[in-house]
Design a protein around this motif. Sequence first.
Motif, PDB file in Angstrom:
ATOM      1  N   ASN A 141       0.842  -1.176  -0.122  1.00  7.01           N
ATOM      2  CA  ASN A 141       0.183  -0.080   0.136  1.00  7.01           C
ATOM      3  C   ASN A 141       0.771   1.264   0.089  1.00  7.01           C
ATOM      4  OD1 ASN A 141      -2.612  -1.518   0.135  1.00  7.01           O
ATOM      5  ND2 ASN A 141      -2.057  -1.741   2.408  1.00  7.01           N
ATOM      6  N   GLU A 142       1.675   1.253  -0.840  1.00  4.25           N
ATOM      7  CA  GLU A 142       2.520   2.350  -1.234  1.00  4.25           C
ATOM      8  C   GLU A 142       2.642   2.975  -2.644  1.00  4.25           C
ATOM      9  OE1 GLU A 142       5.975   2.220   2.539  1.00  4.25           O
ATOM     10  OE2 GLU A 142       6.559   1.948   0.548  1.00  4.25           O
ATOM     11  N   SER A 143       2.246   4.239  -2.684  1.00  4.19           N
ATOM     12  CA  SER A 143       2.254   4.628  -4.308  1.00  4.19           C
ATOM     13  C   SER A 143       2.922   5.970  -3.969  1.00  4.19           C
ATOM     14  CB  SER A 143       0.871   4.930  -4.763  1.00  4.19           C
ATOM     15  OG  SER A 143       0.468   3.740  -5.065  1.00  4.19           O
ATOM     16  N   VAL A 144       3.543   6.471  -5.209  1.00  2.00           N
ATOM     17  CA  VAL A 144       4.248   7.754  -5.217  1.00  2.00           C
ATOM     18  C   VAL A 144       3.351   8.907  -6.008  1.00  2.00           C
ATOM     19  CG1 VAL A 144       6.177   9.162  -6.113  1.00  2.00           C
ATOM     20  CG2 VAL A 144       6.561   6.826  -5.524  1.00  2.00           C
ATOM     21  N   TYR A 145       3.227  10.175  -5.067  1.00  2.00           N
ATOM     22  CA  TYR A 145       2.355  11.219  -5.432  1.00  2.00           C
ATOM     23  C   TYR A 145       3.296  12.420  -5.467  1.00  2.00           C
ATOM     24  CZ  TYR A 145      -2.133   8.877  -3.976  1.00  2.00           C
ATOM     25  OH  TYR A 145      -3.162   7.991  -4.201  1.00  2.00           O
ATOM     26  N   LEU A 146       2.617  13.488  -6.164  1.00  2.00           N
ATOM     27  CA  LEU A 146       3.295  14.778  -6.541  1.00  2.00           C
ATOM     28  C   LEU A 146       2.634  15.759  -5.716  1.00  2.00           C
ATOM     29  CD1 LEU A 146       5.671  16.267  -8.067  1.00  2.00           C
ATOM     30  CD2 LEU A 146       3.912  16.271  -9.844  1.00  2.00           C
ATOM     31  N   LEU A 147       3.354  16.716  -5.126  1.00  6.22           N
ATOM     32  CA  LEU A 147       2.787  17.844  -4.461  1.00  6.22           C
ATOM     33  C   LEU A 147       3.527  19.128  -4.432  1.00  6.22           C
ATOM     34  CD1 LEU A 147       0.350  18.511  -2.447  1.00  6.22           C
ATOM     35  CD2 LEU A 147       1.933  18.248  -0.585  1.00  6.22           C
ATOM     36  N   GLY A 148       3.040  20.025  -4.781  1.00  3.09           N
ATOM     37  CA  GLY A 148       4.166  21.349  -4.920  1.00  3.09           C
ATOM     38  C   GLY A 148       3.448  22.648  -4.425  1.00  3.09           C
ATOM     39  N   SER A 149       4.038  23.837  -4.613  1.00  2.00           N
ATOM     40  CA  SER A 149       3.691  25.106  -4.098  1.00  2.00           C
ATOM     41  C   SER A 149       2.619  25.752  -4.716  1.00  2.00           C
ATOM     42  CB  SER A 149       4.810  26.077  -4.068  1.00  2.00           C
ATOM     43  OG  SER A 149       5.381  26.102  -5.639  1.00  2.00           O
ATOM     44  N   ILE A 150       2.199  25.402  -5.997  1.00  2.00           N
ATOM     45  CA  ILE A 150       0.914  26.070  -7.048  1.00  2.00           C
ATOM     46  C   ILE A 150      -0.213  25.082  -6.805  1.00  2.00           C
ATOM     47  CG2 ILE A 150       2.703  27.242  -8.594  1.00  2.00           C
ATOM     48  CD1 ILE A 150       2.208  24.940 -10.265  1.00  2.00           C
ATOM     49  N   GLY A 151      -1.212  25.873  -6.792  1.00  2.00           N
ATOM     50  CA  GLY A 151      -2.580  25.183  -7.100  1.00  2.00           C
ATOM     51  C   GLY A 151      -2.627  24.079  -7.780  1.00  2.00           C
ATOM     52  N   GLU A 152      -2.357  23.954  -9.077  1.00  2.00           N
ATOM     53  CA  GLU A 152      -2.184  22.709  -9.640  1.00  2.00           C
ATOM     54  C   GLU A 152      -1.602  21.657  -9.194  1.00  2.00           C
ATOM     55  OE1 GLU A 152      -2.361  26.407 -12.610  1.00  2.00           O
ATOM     56  OE2 GLU A 152      -1.527  25.815 -10.664  1.00  2.00           O
ATOM     57  N   LEU A 153      -0.613  21.926  -8.216  1.00  2.00           N
ATOM     58  CA  LEU A 153       0.158  20.760  -7.650  1.00  2.00           C
ATOM     59  C   LEU A 153      -0.145  20.676  -6.198  1.00  2.00           C
ATOM     60  CD1 LEU A 153       3.720  20.933  -8.876  1.00  2.00           C
ATOM     61  CD2 LEU A 153       1.896  19.751  -9.834  1.00  2.00           C
ATOM     62  N   GLY A 154      -1.494  21.252  -5.858  1.00  2.00           N
ATOM     63  CA  GLY A 154      -1.852  21.009  -4.558  1.00  2.00           C
ATOM     64  C   GLY A 154      -1.678  21.887  -3.380  1.00  2.00           C
ATOM     65  N   PHE A 185       8.530  27.138  -9.562  1.00  2.00           N
ATOM     66  CA  PHE A 185       7.537  26.624  -8.592  1.00  2.00           C
ATOM     67  C   PHE A 185       8.388  25.529  -7.875  1.00  2.00           C
ATOM     68  CE2 PHE A 185       6.132  24.799 -12.520  1.00  2.00           C
ATOM     69  CZ  PHE A 185       6.262  23.175 -12.293  1.00  2.00           C
ATOM     70  N   SER A 186       8.075  25.315  -6.730  1.00  2.00           N
ATOM     71  CA  SER A 186       8.577  24.216  -5.940  1.00  2.00           C
ATOM     72  C   SER A 186       7.808  22.792  -5.832  1.00  2.00           C
ATOM     73  CB  SER A 186       9.014  24.332  -4.638  1.00  2.00           C
ATOM     74  OG  SER A 186       8.019  25.144  -3.930  1.00  2.00           O
ATOM     75  N   TYR A 187       8.358  21.790  -5.796  1.00  2.00           N
ATOM     76  CA  TYR A 187       7.560  20.531  -5.462  1.00  2.00           C
ATOM     77  C   TYR A 187       8.387  19.444  -4.926  1.00  2.00           C
ATOM     78  CZ  TYR A 187       9.983  18.853  -9.639  1.00  2.00           C
ATOM     79  OH  TYR A 187      10.976  18.435 -10.552  1.00  2.00           O
ATOM     80  N   LYS A 188       7.714  18.304  -4.365  1.00  2.00           N
ATOM     81  CA  LYS A 188       8.486  17.575  -3.757  1.00  2.00           C
ATOM     82  C   LYS A 188       7.634  16.179  -4.085  1.00  2.00           C
ATOM     83  CE  LYS A 188      11.366  18.534   0.269  1.00  2.00           C
ATOM     84  NZ  LYS A 188      11.490  18.117   1.471  1.00  2.00           N
ATOM     85  N   TYR A 189       8.262  15.001  -3.988  1.00  2.00           N
ATOM     86  CA  TYR A 189       7.580  13.490  -4.275  1.00  2.00           C
ATOM     87  C   TYR A 189       7.236  13.260  -2.697  1.00  2.00           C
ATOM     88  CZ  TYR A 189       8.870  14.008  -9.005  1.00  2.00           C
ATOM     89  OH  TYR A 189       9.133  14.328 -10.315  1.00  2.00           O
ATOM     90  N   LEU A 190       6.093  12.280  -2.722  1.00  2.00           N
ATOM     91  CA  LEU A 190       5.976  11.929  -1.249  1.00  2.00           C
ATOM     92  C   LEU A 190       4.983  10.325  -1.639  1.00  2.00           C
ATOM     93  CD1 LEU A 190       2.501  13.364  -0.168  1.00  2.00           C
ATOM     94  CD2 LEU A 190       3.922  14.412  -2.081  1.00  2.00           C
ATOM     95  N   VAL A 191       5.203   9.511  -0.574  1.00  2.00           N
ATOM     96  CA  VAL A 191       4.690   8.256  -0.613  1.00  2.00           C
ATOM     97  C   VAL A 191       3.250   8.328   0.269  1.00  2.00           C
ATOM     98  CG1 VAL A 191       4.890   5.844   0.070  1.00  2.00           C
ATOM     99  CG2 VAL A 191       6.683   7.148  -0.777  1.00  2.00           C
ATOM    100  N   VAL A 192       2.202   7.763  -0.281  1.00  2.00           N
ATOM    101  CA  VAL A 192       0.924   7.931   0.137  1.00  2.00           C
ATOM    102  C   VAL A 192       0.295   6.325   0.037  1.00  2.00           C
ATOM    103  CG1 VAL A 192      -1.270   8.622  -0.155  1.00  2.00           C
ATOM    104  CG2 VAL A 192       0.659  10.322  -0.547  1.00  2.00           C
ATOM    105  N   LYS A 200       2.278   8.724   3.968  1.00  2.00           N
ATOM    106  CA  LYS A 200       3.143   7.841   4.789  1.00  2.00           C
ATOM    107  C   LYS A 200       4.513   8.652   4.903  1.00  2.00           C
ATOM    108  CE  LYS A 200       1.779   3.037   4.065  1.00  2.00           C
ATOM    109  NZ  LYS A 200       2.410   1.925   3.864  1.00  2.00           N
ATOM    110  N   TYR A 201       4.913   9.182   3.981  1.00  2.00           N
ATOM    111  CA  TYR A 201       6.202  10.054   4.278  1.00  2.00           C
ATOM    112  C   TYR A 201       6.462  11.166   2.978  1.00  2.00           C
ATOM    113  CZ  TYR A 201       8.570   6.241   2.029  1.00  2.00           C
ATOM    114  OH  TYR A 201       9.258   5.406   1.207  1.00  2.00           O
ATOM    115  N   PHE A 202       7.203  12.121   3.217  1.00  2.00           N
ATOM    116  CA  PHE A 202       7.624  12.929   2.121  1.00  2.00           C
ATOM    117  C   PHE A 202       9.194  12.549   1.968  1.00  2.00           C
ATOM    118  CE2 PHE A 202       4.470  16.090   3.149  1.00  2.00           C
ATOM    119  CZ  PHE A 202       4.143  16.735   1.977  1.00  2.00           C
ATOM    120  N   GLU A 203       9.690  12.933   0.725  1.00  2.00           N
ATOM    121  CA  GLU A 203      11.070  12.797   0.636  1.00  2.00           C
ATOM    122  C   GLU A 203      11.717  13.847   1.156  1.00  2.00           C
ATOM    123  OE1 GLU A 203      12.685  13.260  -3.197  1.00  2.00           O
ATOM    124  OE2 GLU A 203      11.228  14.943  -3.867  1.00  2.00           O
ATOM    125  N   GLU A 204      13.020  13.488   1.641  1.00  2.00           N
ATOM    126  CA  GLU A 204      13.699  14.463   2.536  1.00  2.00           C
ATOM    127  C   GLU A 204      14.539  15.262   1.756  1.00  2.00           C
ATOM    128  OE1 GLU A 204      15.997  11.972   5.238  1.00  2.00           O
ATOM    129  OE2 GLU A 204      14.529  12.253   6.819  1.00  2.00           O
TER     130      GLU A 204
END
Length: 887
Positions: A141-154, A185-192, A200-204
């Motif tokens: 139950n782990e998948s990679v998601y994308l999250l960022g500073s702009i509205g289009e990225l959450g 813009f800035s962004y990171k990958y995370l595991v959900v 579950k966690y963000f990348e560091e």
Amino acid sequence: MKLKFKVTFNSVVGQNIFITGSCKELGNWDKDKAIALSYSHFAQWSIDMKIKSKDFEYLYFIKDDRDQSITEEWSKRSFSALNSKDSYILKDAWNYPNLPEFNLNTEFFEHIGVDIPVTEQKVSKKHTHQFNISFRPLHPNESVYLLGSIGELGSWNEENAIPMHWDGKGKWSVNLDLSQVNHQFSYKYLVVNPETNILKYFEEGENRIGLPSNVDEFIIQHDTGFKQPQHKKWRGSGIAVPVFSLRSERGLGVGEFLDLIEFGKWAKEAGFSMVQILPIHDTTAKFDWTDSYPYAAISVYALHPMYLNLNALKFKLSAKELKEIEAKAKELNQHDNVDYELVNNYKTKFLKKYFKENKKAILGDKSFKAFLKENEEWVKPYAAFSVLRDKNKTADFTQWKSNSKSSKATLTRMFGTKSKDLDAVMFYVFVQWQLHEQLSKAVEELHNLNLTLKGDLPIGIYRHSVDAWWNPELFHMDQQAGAPPDDFAVLGQNWEFPTYNWPRMKEDDFAWWKSRFQFMSRYFDAFRIDHILGFFRIWQIPLSATQGILGRFEPALPISLDELNFRGINLDLERLVEPYLHYDLIRLYFGSETEEVVSTYFDFKNDLGELRFKEEYNTQRKIKNTLAANHGHLERLLELAANVLFIKEDADEVRLHPRYGLNETNNFKWLPKDIQDKLYALYLDYFYNRQEQFWKAKGLEKLPALKQATNMLTCGEDLGMVPKVVPQVMNDLAIMSLQVQRMPSDEEIKFSNPHHAPYLSVVSPSSHDTSTLRQWWKEDREATQFFYNTMMGKKGAAPEELSEELLSIIVDQHLYSPALLSVIPLQEFLGMHPELRNPNEEIERINVPAVFPHYWRYRMHVTISDLINHKEFTNMLKDRHANAGRG
């Protein structure tokens, strides 16, 4: 199409970045036609191009003007045009070899990882960006998601994170419409958890930076290096056991490939992720127990016939044959250890009879024919060599009456339809076919259990082997490989293998080595490179010597007479390279026997009492060949023959290398003090400074290309006298190091602490080359006491015996280590339980490196079924693994 290639790389003055690829515009992989990129700013390199091909692969490489070297990225990228787009920006990050994805995407993790459904994604005309990251989750139950500073990225709201698509090959990607974004813009990958949508966690580490696209431009963002938190990194546990050591009720006095299936079922239940074994290749050379040495194979491809299960042969056995095998198994299984000769003599006799009776069916079998065709490059030379060995009653092909030099004509003749040798060579092909079938079945079953198999790649080849016979130009047959002295072998080790002709191997881009690696990948998900130091430099010993103490590093930067003179070391060549012998020195060694010894073995050089060995005794080899092994003078004469200061590289030119332990020789001690000081300073510089960058270049010449030849997880046995550059190169190439607790790489400490091991490493309390923990506990009382008080935190005197409780503490130190893998020999685990520890601990050691030849014959004292039925022990190990977070 218009393409802008952009790559981030922190270069230094003199380095230039080029791109090459599989299409015409990128030079069709011809580096001479590669395209140079331009440097802009902040480590950014780029080039604008027009390319017709819709699909191609590419990579970047560095040309260094300082030394004319070329350094490639670790892996290729692929590009496929999207139908609605004709202008792209490919924003790449440099593919460094030690990035996590290059280990996570190996065969090893493909078999232990969780199943993630492959999802397809479409691209629309509105899409402007594609984000890619290579990362393999290893927990359910782990998948990679994308999250960022702009509205289009959450807008950094975890609940709005964007799910990415898994391609089944290690990469996640997502296409997005960011057409309204007009700033970076800035962004990171995370595991959900995709089922609960819970983070579950963000990348560091620092945020990643994205760029807006211009009109009609599509940006493909190739990201690397998913920064996984340390406590979330997968850590596994392996159990080390030679195949020959496995004991089952049906076995014929030795472990067999199919025993790995039942052993794997128990290992899975006990919480292990991996089984590690020793080399499994055919070693049949002398037809006696000395062939038990698994690192002296007669072929780097052929598997050992003793691992074949007779009951599982392709064609049905008669009731008489089954009864015979059952009776023989009952007899051979009474032995505590492997009786190598009884086992192999019986199996060979049985298999030859079986082949004769089933020859027509075997030779007509489609699977047999396919195996022969697929493997003829190695199996035909092996079969021919084996037949010629049998005929000549020796594997030493230099002693054969004919065919001492190999040729394709020999193979054509021996495999001809009218050849008298046809049945004999086909017998050996048949045995290899069946071994391949049985090992492949075992590997398949292990993979079905989500277990992996780790193999062992010997650094050397046997002197009297198919490989030396068939490819003599690849080896220095007039030299011997070994290891310099250490605490475990004070006179060094002489393995008697020929050394490699690396310049010749380089001419065809190390094809022989790549072939070896690729053959191993048929069966193994990970492998241990035995003595990885040999890829930087090998300890080379002349044939005239028998002890490793008279070896030297090859290649190495030598010392000239001019350099010695410049340093004020004005000694004649004879004093430098010949044993220094004096009547008074002989008297120190032999006492009352001095007169007899001098008259027998020595001649006087002058009236000053200086001596030289007589012609018939003037090398270690001559001494050993002349005197019986138990002769009272042998060891002392060998030591006197090693009383030299330098090893001369060859007969013609004066290129010198200091003898290891030069300062401990009588030759050295009988020199004036000022000469001693100058010599010792030179000695320290030679071994610990002079060679470092030279050896680094040699390692980087070979290891990158060899590691890329397969997709196995790569581990290196980096024990012994390790140059400072070796850990650097291994880390840069993401080759896992080996950390054995009682053999620390830091000379300032007595024991390494598994808690301080790096993630990309394998930790172990012992190995096949050391005593078991229970044996070691009694070897050196002072060391044991220190370990008990400091490493275990216990007060008072250490007990005489290593109890189950204390042994468990040491095992736990390794299980709780941050290292990716903990690999512990089976004997240590058995010693943790009072009902399963061997009452005779002395027979549990596998090898003693200082003893050569050694009889490799350890067997489990309990059966695999005993382990399976002992639920308490199995559950205890399973709980330990779970509590330590392994698996």
